[in-house]
Design a protein around this motif. Structure first.
Motif, PDB file in Angstrom:
ATOM      1  N   ALA A   1      31.433  12.050  50.667  1.00  0.00           N
ATOM      2  CA  ALA A   1      32.395  10.964  50.464  1.00  0.00           C
ATOM      3  C   ALA A   1      31.758   9.630  50.833  1.00  0.00           C
ATOM      4  CB  ALA A   1      33.639  11.201  51.302  1.00  0.00           C
ATOM      5  N   GLY A   2      32.033   8.619  50.002  1.00  0.00           N
ATOM      6  CA  GLY A   2      31.433   7.311  50.195  1.00  0.00           C
ATOM      7  C   GLY A   2      30.149   7.115  49.417  1.00  0.00           C
ATOM      8  N   GLY A   3      29.609   8.181  48.879  1.00  0.00           N
ATOM      9  CA  GLY A   3      28.382   8.106  48.120  1.00  0.00           C
ATOM     10  C   GLY A   3      28.586   7.644  46.691  1.00  0.00           C
ATOM     11  N   SER A   4      27.476   7.632  45.938  1.00  0.00           N
ATOM     12  CA  SER A   4      27.496   7.146  44.562  1.00  0.00           C
ATOM     13  C   SER A   4      26.785   8.116  43.631  1.00  0.00           C
ATOM     14  CB  SER A   4      26.798   5.783  44.477  1.00  0.00           C
ATOM     15  OG  SER A   4      27.438   4.813  45.254  1.00  0.00           O
ATOM     16  N   LEU A   5      27.216   8.103  42.387  1.00  0.00           N
ATOM     17  CA  LEU A   5      26.553   8.826  41.306  1.00  0.00           C
ATOM     18  C   LEU A   5      26.651   7.978  40.046  1.00  0.00           C
ATOM     19  CD1 LEU A   5      27.844  12.510  41.662  1.00  0.00           C
ATOM     20  CD2 LEU A   5      25.485  11.733  41.993  1.00  0.00           C
ATOM     21  N   ARG A   6      25.687   8.158  39.151  1.00  0.00           N
ATOM     22  CA  ARG A   6      25.771   7.528  37.837  1.00  0.00           C
ATOM     23  C   ARG A   6      25.680   8.603  36.778  1.00  0.00           C
ATOM     24  NH1 ARG A   6      21.854   3.112  34.876  1.00  0.00           N
ATOM     25  NH2 ARG A   6      20.488   4.947  34.763  1.00  0.00           N
ATOM     26  N   LEU A   7      26.711   8.705  35.988  1.00  0.00           N
ATOM     27  CA  LEU A   7      26.735   9.633  34.872  1.00  0.00           C
ATOM     28  C   LEU A   7      26.219   8.941  33.623  1.00  0.00           C
ATOM     29  CD1 LEU A   7      30.240  11.301  35.354  1.00  0.00           C
ATOM     30  CD2 LEU A   7      28.055  11.845  36.465  1.00  0.00           C
TER      31      LEU A   7
ATOM     32  N   GLY B   1      37.778  -0.757  40.706  1.00  0.00           N
ATOM     33  CA  GLY B   1      37.031  -1.313  41.819  1.00  0.00           C
ATOM     34  C   GLY B   1      35.958  -0.398  42.360  1.00  0.00           C
ATOM     35  N   ARG B   2      35.958   0.847  41.930  1.00  0.00           N
ATOM     36  CA  ARG B   2      34.947   1.812  42.393  1.00  0.00           C
ATOM     37  C   ARG B   2      34.039   2.285  41.256  1.00  0.00           C
ATOM     38  NH1 ARG B   2      36.371   6.648  44.283  1.00  0.00           N
ATOM     39  NH2 ARG B   2      38.284   6.818  43.039  1.00  0.00           N
ATOM     40  N   PHE B   3      34.597   2.456  40.070  1.00  0.00           N
ATOM     41  CA  PHE B   3      33.847   2.963  38.922  1.00  0.00           C
ATOM     42  C   PHE B   3      33.609   1.824  37.930  1.00  0.00           C
ATOM     43  CE2 PHE B   3      35.323   7.708  38.968  1.00  0.00           C
ATOM     44  CZ  PHE B   3      34.985   7.786  40.311  1.00  0.00           C
ATOM     45  N   THR B   4      32.462   1.880  37.252  1.00  0.00           N
ATOM     46  CA  THR B   4      32.150   0.909  36.216  1.00  0.00           C
ATOM     47  C   THR B   4      31.604   1.631  35.001  1.00  0.00           C
ATOM     48  OG1 THR B   4      31.600  -0.771  37.875  1.00  0.00           O
ATOM     49  CG2 THR B   4      30.867  -1.165  35.621  1.00  0.00           C
ATOM     50  N   ILE B   5      32.218   1.383  33.848  1.00  0.00           N
ATOM     51  CA  ILE B   5      31.735   1.946  32.601  1.00  0.00           C
ATOM     52  C   ILE B   5      30.873   0.903  31.902  1.00  0.00           C
ATOM     53  CG2 ILE B   5      33.779   1.226  31.279  1.00  0.00           C
ATOM     54  CD1 ILE B   5      33.518   3.845  29.689  1.00  0.00           C
TER      55      ILE B   5
ATOM     56  N   SER C   1      31.681   4.634  46.102  1.00  0.00           N
ATOM     57  CA  SER C   1      32.739   4.943  47.081  1.00  0.00           C
ATOM     58  C   SER C   1      33.497   6.203  46.683  1.00  0.00           C
ATOM     59  CB  SER C   1      33.703   3.756  47.209  1.00  0.00           C
ATOM     60  OG  SER C   1      33.023   2.589  47.596  1.00  0.00           O
ATOM     61  N   LEU C   2      32.758   7.223  46.362  1.00  0.00           N
ATOM     62  CA  LEU C   2      33.373   8.460  45.871  1.00  0.00           C
ATOM     63  C   LEU C   2      34.235   9.114  46.937  1.00  0.00           C
ATOM     64  CD1 LEU C   2      30.395   9.781  43.787  1.00  0.00           C
ATOM     65  CD2 LEU C   2      32.726   9.494  42.917  1.00  0.00           C
ATOM     66  N   LYS C   3      35.306   9.724  46.469  1.00  0.00           N
ATOM     67  CA  LYS C   3      36.269  10.399  47.330  1.00  0.00           C
ATOM     68  C   LYS C   3      36.351  11.872  46.935  1.00  0.00           C
ATOM     69  CE  LYS C   3      39.132   6.216  47.415  1.00  0.00           C
ATOM     70  NZ  LYS C   3      40.475   5.658  47.129  1.00  0.00           N
ATOM     71  N   PRO C   4      36.763  12.729  47.855  1.00  0.00           N
ATOM     72  CA  PRO C   4      36.903  14.148  47.495  1.00  0.00           C
ATOM     73  C   PRO C   4      37.806  14.367  46.278  1.00  0.00           C
ATOM     74  CG  PRO C   4      36.981  13.906  49.865  1.00  0.00           C
ATOM     75  CD  PRO C   4      36.972  12.504  49.296  1.00  0.00           C
ATOM     76  N   GLU C   5      38.804  13.523  46.109  1.00  0.00           N
ATOM     77  CA  GLU C   5      39.706  13.685  44.964  1.00  0.00           C
ATOM     78  C   GLU C   5      39.064  13.306  43.635  1.00  0.00           C
ATOM     79  OE1 GLU C   5      40.298  12.002  47.812  1.00  0.00           O
ATOM     80  OE2 GLU C   5      41.505  10.182  47.439  1.00  0.00           O
ATOM     81  N   ASP C   6      37.847  12.783  43.676  1.00  0.00           N
ATOM     82  CA  ASP C   6      37.109  12.524  42.444  1.00  0.00           C
ATOM     83  C   ASP C   6      36.389  13.775  41.942  1.00  0.00           C
ATOM     84  OD1 ASP C   6      36.178   9.361  43.837  1.00  0.00           O
ATOM     85  OD2 ASP C   6      37.710   9.730  42.294  1.00  0.00           O
TER      86      ASP C   6
END
Length: 125
Positions: free
Chosen positions: A14-20, A64-68, A83-88
């Motif tokens: 949680a709090g980390g980042s990923l880019r798809l 505010g957390r994700f950007t396409i 700012s990833l959350k477990p619910e993501d």
């Protein structure tokens, strides 16, 4: 033939980042509506973000957390997730616009009917 291929998923705290990333072919990348959807276990698939004629669109829970974004030269659609959350936690799918008579899902101005195979995102607390 439209082909969408996602990559970039993984497991983060949680709090980390990923880019798809989503490599697209067989469509007019510059004008076709494209977006990201996700489906968590036991839940229905939901839209996350998209590009349409009005610009970018996000669901409230990721604003505010994700950007396409798009790389028009490489024909790649991205989803930067911060700012990833477990619910993501979910399987994330790239999607492209398709004639509504072919079946699919509306989000904003677009009818999404082409799908990638998905990439798994897991967020641990």
């Amino acid at each position: 033939q439209v082909q969408l291929s996602e990559s970039g998923g993984g497991s983060v705290e949680a709090g980390g980042s990923l880019r798809l990333s989503c490599a697209a072919s067989g469509l007019d990348f510059g004008t076709t509506c494209m977006g990201w959807f996700r489906q968590a276990p036991g839940k229905e698939r939901e839209a996350v973000a998209s590009f349409d004629a009005d610009g970018t669109r996000y669901i409230d829970s990721v604003k505010g957390r994700f950007t396409i974004s798009k790389d028009y030269a490489k024909k790649i659609l991205y989803l930067q997730m911060n700012s990833l959350k477990p619910e993501d936690t979910a399987m994330y799918y790239c999607a492209a616009d398709r004639d509504q008579y072919a079946g699919g899902t509306w989000f904003g101005l677009c009818h999404f009917g082409y799908w990638g195979q998905g990439t798994q995102v897991s967020v641990t607390s």
